[in-house]
Design a protein around this motif. Structure first.
Motif: not given
Length: 125
Positions: A33-60
């Motif tokens: 699963m992941g988190w994204f964000r979108q500010a007005p007038g901008e594209d949707r941007q990656f913020v963070a992601a996590i594997t199903w077990s939670g043992d791997e995470t990724y961040y902008a």
């Protein structure tokens, strides 16, 4: 499949917030699963992601060291703990799940199959 975000709000720079994403309707919970964000007038941007077990995470790079993604599969919930918030963090935050796309490549929104409705985070200076 349903994803529902909550926890957004109006805060001051330097404050903290915790977003939640409750998920349901998925056949099990073994999905990244992941988190994204979108500010007005901008594209949707990656913020963070996590594997199903939670043992791997990724961040902008822009949030590394300030945001922490986690999940509690027993509660069908993913979290985004945000600290040291800045005005440039202001955006609508979305959670998403990868059900069908191949493993990996967590950084692009087109790799995610279902999205929540979003929750507004506003950081004042």
């Amino acid at each position: 499949v349903q994803l529902v975000e909550s926890g957004g709000g109006l805060v001051q720079a330097g404050d903290s917030l915790r977003l939640s994403c409750v998920f349901s309707g998925m056949p099990g919970s073994r999905y990244p699963m992941g988190w994204f964000r979108q500010a007005p007038g901008e594209d949707r941007q990656f913020v963070a992601a996590i594997t199903w077990s939670g043992d791997e995470t990724y961040y902008a790079d822009s949030v590394k060291g300030r945001f922490t993604v986690s999940r509690d599969n027993a509660k069908n919930t993913m979290y985004l703990q945000m600290s040291g918030l800045k005005p440039e963090d202001t955006a609508v935050y979305y959670c998403a799940v990868k059900l069908f796309s191949p493993p990996g490549n967590y950084f692009h929104s087109n790799q995610y199959d279902y999205w929540g409705q979003g929750t507004q985070v506003t950081v004042s200076s």
